[in-house]
Enzyme design. Structure first.
Site, PDB file in Angstrom:
ATOM      1  N   CYS A   1      23.030  12.282 162.221  1.00  0.00           N
ATOM      2  CA  CYS A   1      23.305  12.139 163.661  1.00  0.00           C
ATOM      3  C   CYS A   1      22.016  11.795 164.424  1.00  0.00           C
ATOM      4  O   CYS A   1      21.514  10.686 164.303  1.00  0.00           O
ATOM      5  CB  CYS A   1      23.990  13.393 164.200  1.00  0.00           C
ATOM      6  SG  CYS A   1      24.803  13.100 165.802  1.00  0.00           S
TER       7      CYS A   1
ATOM      8  N   HIS B   1      28.536  13.824 160.852  1.00  0.00           N
ATOM      9  CA  HIS B   1      28.052  15.123 160.391  1.00  0.00           C
ATOM     10  C   HIS B   1      28.765  15.521 159.099  1.00  0.00           C
ATOM     11  O   HIS B   1      29.773  16.229 159.128  1.00  0.00           O
ATOM     12  CB  HIS B   1      28.303  16.197 161.455  1.00  0.00           C
ATOM     13  CG  HIS B   1      27.354  16.153 162.603  1.00  0.00           C
ATOM     14  ND1 HIS B   1      26.114  16.759 162.555  1.00  0.00           N
ATOM     15  CD2 HIS B   1      27.461  15.574 163.828  1.00  0.00           C
ATOM     16  CE1 HIS B   1      25.495  16.560 163.718  1.00  0.00           C
ATOM     17  NE2 HIS B   1      26.281  15.845 164.493  1.00  0.00           N
TER      18      HIS B   1
ATOM     19  N   GLU C   1      27.853  17.678 157.050  1.00  0.00           N
ATOM     20  CA  GLU C   1      27.668  19.115 156.837  1.00  0.00           C
ATOM     21  C   GLU C   1      28.594  19.979 157.688  1.00  0.00           C
ATOM     22  O   GLU C   1      28.781  21.175 157.410  1.00  0.00           O
ATOM     23  CB  GLU C   1      26.203  19.502 157.117  1.00  0.00           C
ATOM     24  CG  GLU C   1      25.828  19.704 158.574  1.00  0.00           C
ATOM     25  CD  GLU C   1      25.694  18.443 159.423  1.00  0.00           C
ATOM     26  OE1 GLU C   1      25.279  18.555 160.591  1.00  0.00           O
ATOM     27  OE2 GLU C   1      26.032  17.342 158.929  1.00  0.00           O
TER      28      GLU C   1
END
Length: 276
Positions: free
Chosen positions: A99, A187, A189
Protein backbone atom coordinates in the site's frame (compact mmCIF):
# COMPACT_ATOMS: atom_id res chain seq x y z
CA UNK A 1 21.80 -23.37 8.12
CA UNK A 2 22.18 -19.60 8.63
CA UNK A 3 19.24 -17.99 10.41
CA UNK A 4 17.25 -15.66 8.16
CA UNK A 5 16.51 -12.16 9.39
CA UNK A 6 13.95 -9.67 8.12
CA UNK A 7 12.93 -6.14 9.07
CA UNK A 8 9.52 -4.50 8.99
CA UNK A 9 9.69 -0.77 8.26
CA UNK A 10 6.56 0.27 10.15
CA UNK A 11 4.96 3.40 8.69
CA UNK A 12 1.67 3.37 10.64
CA UNK A 13 0.58 4.05 14.20
CA UNK A 14 -1.07 1.03 15.80
CA UNK A 15 -4.75 1.33 16.71
CA UNK A 16 -5.89 -0.04 20.06
CA UNK A 17 -7.90 -2.73 18.26
CA UNK A 18 -4.95 -4.03 16.23
CA UNK A 19 -2.65 -3.87 19.27
CA UNK A 20 -5.09 -5.85 21.39
CA UNK A 21 -5.87 -8.53 18.80
CA UNK A 22 -2.64 -8.87 16.80
CA UNK A 23 0.08 -7.20 18.83
CA UNK A 24 0.10 -4.24 16.42
CA UNK A 25 0.71 -4.15 12.68
CA UNK A 26 4.14 -5.69 13.26
CA UNK A 27 2.32 -8.71 14.69
CA UNK A 28 0.05 -8.82 11.65
CA UNK A 29 3.02 -8.96 9.28
CA UNK A 30 4.99 -11.47 11.35
CA UNK A 31 1.94 -13.73 11.54
CA UNK A 32 1.50 -13.45 7.78
CA UNK A 33 5.09 -13.82 6.56
CA UNK A 34 7.28 -15.53 9.16
CA UNK A 35 8.49 -19.12 9.28
CA UNK A 36 10.16 -21.18 11.96
CA UNK A 37 13.68 -20.18 12.92
CA UNK A 38 13.57 -16.63 11.51
CA UNK A 39 14.23 -13.34 13.30
CA UNK A 40 11.92 -10.42 12.57
CA UNK A 41 12.76 -6.87 13.68
CA UNK A 42 10.65 -3.73 13.50
CA UNK A 43 11.79 -0.15 12.86
CA UNK A 44 9.09 2.44 13.54
CA UNK A 45 10.22 4.68 10.71
CA UNK A 46 7.22 7.02 11.01
CA UNK A 47 8.60 7.83 14.48
CA UNK A 48 12.08 8.43 13.04
CA UNK A 49 13.51 4.99 13.95
CA UNK A 50 15.67 3.76 11.06
CA UNK A 51 18.26 0.98 10.76
CA UNK A 52 21.87 2.08 10.87
CA UNK A 53 23.62 1.79 7.51
CA UNK A 54 26.11 -0.74 8.89
CA UNK A 55 23.20 -2.98 9.96
CA UNK A 56 21.56 -3.25 6.53
CA UNK A 57 23.63 -6.29 5.57
CA UNK A 58 22.19 -8.17 8.56
CA UNK A 59 18.88 -8.53 6.74
CA UNK A 60 17.70 -10.91 4.04
CA UNK A 61 14.75 -8.66 3.25
CA UNK A 62 12.62 -5.69 4.24
CA UNK A 63 8.86 -5.09 4.30
CA UNK A 64 7.36 -1.58 4.12
CA UNK A 65 3.88 -1.27 5.62
CA UNK A 66 0.86 0.87 4.89
CA UNK A 67 0.40 4.35 6.36
CA UNK A 68 -2.09 7.18 6.60
CA UNK A 69 0.67 9.54 5.38
CA UNK A 70 1.24 10.56 1.77
CA UNK A 71 3.99 8.72 -0.09
CA UNK A 72 4.27 11.79 -2.33
CA UNK A 73 4.64 14.10 0.69
CA UNK A 74 7.79 15.67 2.06
CA UNK A 75 7.58 14.76 5.74
CA UNK A 76 11.12 14.33 7.03
CA UNK A 77 10.68 10.62 7.77
CA UNK A 78 9.15 9.96 4.33
CA UNK A 79 12.13 11.61 2.60
CA UNK A 80 14.53 9.62 4.81
CA UNK A 81 12.66 6.44 3.91
CA UNK A 82 12.96 7.22 0.19
CA UNK A 83 16.73 7.61 0.61
CA UNK A 84 16.93 4.32 2.53
CA UNK A 85 15.03 2.51 -0.24
CA UNK A 86 17.39 3.91 -2.86
CA UNK A 87 20.28 2.53 -0.80
CA UNK A 88 18.59 -0.89 -0.51
CA UNK A 89 18.00 -0.89 -4.27
CA UNK A 90 21.70 -0.26 -4.90
CA UNK A 91 22.49 -3.18 -2.54
CA UNK A 92 19.99 -5.42 -4.38
CA UNK A 93 18.24 -6.17 -1.06
CA UNK A 94 14.82 -7.80 -1.21
CA UNK A 95 12.14 -5.17 -0.48
CA UNK A 96 8.37 -5.76 -0.41
CA UNK A 97 6.17 -2.65 -0.30
CA UNK A 98 2.52 -2.81 0.77
CA UNK A 99 0.00 0.00 0.00
CA UNK A 100 1.86 3.16 1.17
CA UNK A 101 4.99 0.98 1.02
CA UNK A 102 4.20 0.16 -2.62
CA UNK A 103 3.79 3.85 -3.40
CA UNK A 104 6.90 5.09 -1.59
CA UNK A 105 8.95 2.29 -3.17
CA UNK A 106 7.67 3.39 -6.58
CA UNK A 107 8.75 6.94 -5.75
CA UNK A 108 12.22 5.78 -4.67
CA UNK A 109 12.61 3.92 -7.97
CA UNK A 110 11.90 7.10 -9.94
CA UNK A 111 8.13 6.88 -10.33
CA UNK A 112 5.34 9.34 -9.55
CA UNK A 113 2.64 8.89 -6.91
CA UNK A 114 -0.39 10.96 -5.94
CA UNK A 115 -4.14 11.04 -5.31
CA UNK A 116 -6.15 8.66 -7.43
CA UNK A 117 -8.37 10.40 -9.98
CA UNK A 118 -11.10 7.85 -9.19
CA UNK A 119 -11.06 8.34 -5.42
CA UNK A 120 -10.99 5.82 -2.59
CA UNK A 121 -10.75 2.08 -3.17
CA UNK A 122 -12.01 0.21 -0.09
CA UNK A 123 -13.01 -3.44 0.18
CA UNK A 124 -12.19 -6.62 -1.73
CA UNK A 125 -11.13 -6.15 -5.35
CA UNK A 126 -10.15 -8.65 -8.04
CA UNK A 127 -6.93 -7.79 -9.85
CA UNK A 128 -5.52 -9.09 -13.13
CA UNK A 129 -2.15 -10.72 -12.53
CA UNK A 130 0.56 -11.55 -15.06
CA UNK A 131 1.25 -14.92 -13.46
CA UNK A 132 4.09 -15.64 -15.89
CA UNK A 133 6.21 -13.15 -13.95
CA UNK A 134 6.23 -15.33 -10.82
CA UNK A 135 7.76 -18.67 -9.86
CA UNK A 136 6.01 -21.53 -11.67
CA UNK A 137 5.77 -23.55 -8.44
CA UNK A 138 3.22 -21.03 -7.16
CA UNK A 139 0.73 -21.98 -9.91
CA UNK A 140 -0.93 -18.59 -9.65
CA UNK A 141 -4.20 -17.88 -11.46
CA UNK A 142 -4.60 -14.84 -13.71
CA UNK A 143 -6.98 -13.21 -11.22
CA UNK A 144 -6.62 -12.77 -7.46
CA UNK A 145 -8.81 -10.96 -4.93
CA UNK A 146 -7.23 -8.67 -2.35
CA UNK A 147 -8.32 -6.19 0.32
CA UNK A 148 -7.80 -2.56 -0.69
CA UNK A 149 -7.82 0.59 1.43
CA UNK A 150 -6.26 3.58 -0.34
CA UNK A 151 -6.89 6.88 -2.07
CA UNK A 152 -3.37 7.34 -3.46
CA UNK A 153 -1.68 5.29 -6.17
CA UNK A 154 1.42 4.90 -8.31
CA UNK A 155 0.77 6.95 -11.44
CA UNK A 156 3.95 6.45 -13.41
CA UNK A 157 7.02 4.19 -13.28
CA UNK A 158 10.34 4.30 -15.15
CA UNK A 159 10.92 1.81 -18.00
CA UNK A 160 13.16 -0.31 -15.75
CA UNK A 161 10.18 -1.16 -13.51
CA UNK A 162 7.59 -3.64 -14.77
CA UNK A 163 3.87 -3.49 -13.97
CA UNK A 164 2.74 -7.06 -13.23
CA UNK A 165 -0.87 -6.55 -12.06
CA UNK A 166 -3.72 -4.16 -12.85
CA UNK A 167 -7.39 -3.70 -12.01
CA UNK A 168 -10.39 -1.82 -13.35
CA UNK A 169 -9.76 0.77 -10.62
CA UNK A 170 -5.97 1.06 -10.47
CA UNK A 171 -3.47 0.82 -13.33
CA UNK A 172 -0.54 -0.21 -11.12
CA UNK A 173 -1.71 -2.83 -8.63
CA UNK A 174 1.71 -4.48 -8.55
CA UNK A 175 5.17 -3.86 -9.92
CA UNK A 176 8.58 -5.53 -9.87
CA UNK A 177 12.02 -4.02 -10.26
CA UNK A 178 14.49 -6.74 -11.09
CA UNK A 179 14.15 -9.72 -8.78
CA UNK A 180 14.67 -7.75 -5.58
CA UNK A 181 11.91 -5.15 -5.34
CA UNK A 182 8.14 -5.62 -5.48
CA UNK A 183 5.17 -3.41 -4.66
CA UNK A 184 1.57 -4.44 -3.95
CA UNK A 185 -1.10 -1.72 -3.78
CA UNK A 186 -3.57 -3.86 -1.83
CA UNK A 187 -3.22 -5.40 1.61
CA UNK A 188 -2.45 -9.13 1.34
CA UNK A 189 -1.82 -9.21 5.11
CA UNK A 190 -5.25 -7.82 6.10
CA UNK A 191 -8.10 -9.91 7.40
CA UNK A 192 -11.72 -8.81 7.03
CA UNK A 193 -12.00 -7.71 10.65
CA UNK A 194 -9.05 -5.34 10.23
CA UNK A 195 -10.56 -3.57 7.23
CA UNK A 196 -13.98 -3.33 8.94
CA UNK A 197 -12.25 -1.75 11.95
CA UNK A 198 -10.41 0.69 9.65
CA UNK A 199 -13.62 1.69 7.90
CA UNK A 200 -15.31 2.40 11.23
CA UNK A 201 -12.31 4.32 12.53
CA UNK A 202 -11.90 6.34 9.31
CA UNK A 203 -15.61 7.17 9.18
CA UNK A 204 -15.57 8.47 12.76
CA UNK A 205 -12.57 10.64 11.87
CA UNK A 206 -14.44 11.90 8.77
CA UNK A 207 -11.68 10.62 6.46
CA UNK A 208 -14.22 8.65 4.42
CA UNK A 209 -17.98 8.88 3.84
CA UNK A 210 -20.93 6.55 4.37
CA UNK A 211 -20.92 5.55 0.69
CA UNK A 212 -17.33 4.34 0.94
CA UNK A 213 -18.31 2.11 3.86
CA UNK A 214 -21.39 0.79 2.05
CA UNK A 215 -19.42 -0.15 -1.07
CA UNK A 216 -16.62 -1.64 1.01
CA UNK A 217 -18.96 -3.74 3.15
CA UNK A 218 -20.83 -5.01 0.09
CA UNK A 219 -17.59 -6.21 -1.49
CA UNK A 220 -16.46 -7.89 1.75
CA UNK A 221 -19.76 -9.74 2.09
CA UNK A 222 -19.67 -10.77 -1.58
CA UNK A 223 -16.06 -11.93 -1.93
CA UNK A 224 -13.20 -13.36 0.11
CA UNK A 225 -9.60 -12.24 -0.45
CA UNK A 226 -7.21 -14.92 -1.75
CA UNK A 227 -5.07 -14.55 1.37
CA UNK A 228 -3.26 -17.90 1.17
CA UNK A 229 -2.24 -17.32 -2.46
CA UNK A 230 -0.92 -13.87 -1.53
CA UNK A 231 0.95 -15.35 1.42
CA UNK A 232 2.69 -17.85 -0.87
CA UNK A 233 3.49 -15.14 -3.41
CA UNK A 234 4.96 -12.75 -0.82
CA UNK A 235 6.99 -15.45 0.95
CA UNK A 236 8.32 -16.74 -2.35
CA UNK A 237 9.44 -13.26 -3.33
CA UNK A 238 11.13 -12.50 0.01
CA UNK A 239 12.71 -15.89 0.59
CA UNK A 240 12.99 -17.52 -2.83
CA UNK A 241 12.28 -21.07 -3.89
CA UNK A 242 9.14 -23.02 -3.16
CA UNK A 243 7.25 -21.54 -0.19
CA UNK A 244 7.25 -23.75 2.94
CA UNK A 245 3.97 -25.09 4.31
CA UNK A 246 1.88 -22.44 6.04
CA UNK A 247 2.29 -22.34 9.82
CA UNK A 248 -0.43 -20.78 11.95
CA UNK A 249 0.87 -18.27 14.50
CA UNK A 250 -0.86 -16.83 17.52
CA UNK A 251 -0.63 -13.13 18.16
CA UNK A 252 2.65 -12.18 19.87
CA UNK A 253 0.57 -10.32 22.46
CA UNK A 254 -1.41 -13.40 23.40
CA UNK A 255 -0.80 -14.34 27.05
CA UNK A 256 -0.69 -18.04 26.26
CA UNK A 257 1.44 -17.75 23.11
CA UNK A 258 4.52 -19.94 23.09
CA UNK A 259 5.21 -19.41 19.40
CA UNK A 260 6.77 -15.95 19.31
CA UNK A 261 9.16 -14.82 22.01
CA UNK A 262 9.88 -11.12 22.30
CA UNK A 263 13.32 -9.90 23.29
CA UNK A 264 14.76 -6.36 23.42
CA UNK A 265 17.60 -5.41 21.07
CA UNK A 266 19.59 -2.25 20.52
CA UNK A 267 18.57 0.88 18.59
CA UNK A 268 14.96 0.89 19.87
CA UNK A 269 14.11 -2.10 17.69
CA UNK A 270 11.68 -4.80 18.76
CA UNK A 271 12.57 -8.30 17.63
CA UNK A 272 10.72 -11.58 17.36
CA UNK A 273 12.57 -14.87 17.25
CA UNK A 274 10.17 -17.33 15.65
CA UNK A 275 10.38 -20.70 17.36
CA UNK A 276 7.71 -23.29 16.74
Amino acid sequence: MEQKRFAVLLCAQDSEYVKAKYGGYFGVFVGFLSDEGEIWDVYRVSNGEFPEEEDLDLYDGFVITGSSSDAHGNDLWVCELVNLLKKLDSMKKKVLGICFGHQVLGRALGGKTGRSMTGWDIGVRTINLDSSKFHTSLKLPSKLSIIEFHQDEVMMLPPTVEVVARSSKTKVEMFKSGEHMMGIQGHPEYTKDIVVHLMDRSLKRKCIQDDHVRVGMESIERCNPDREAWKSLCKNFLKGGTPPPTTHHQSPMSKDSALLTMRPVVNRVSSLNVAI
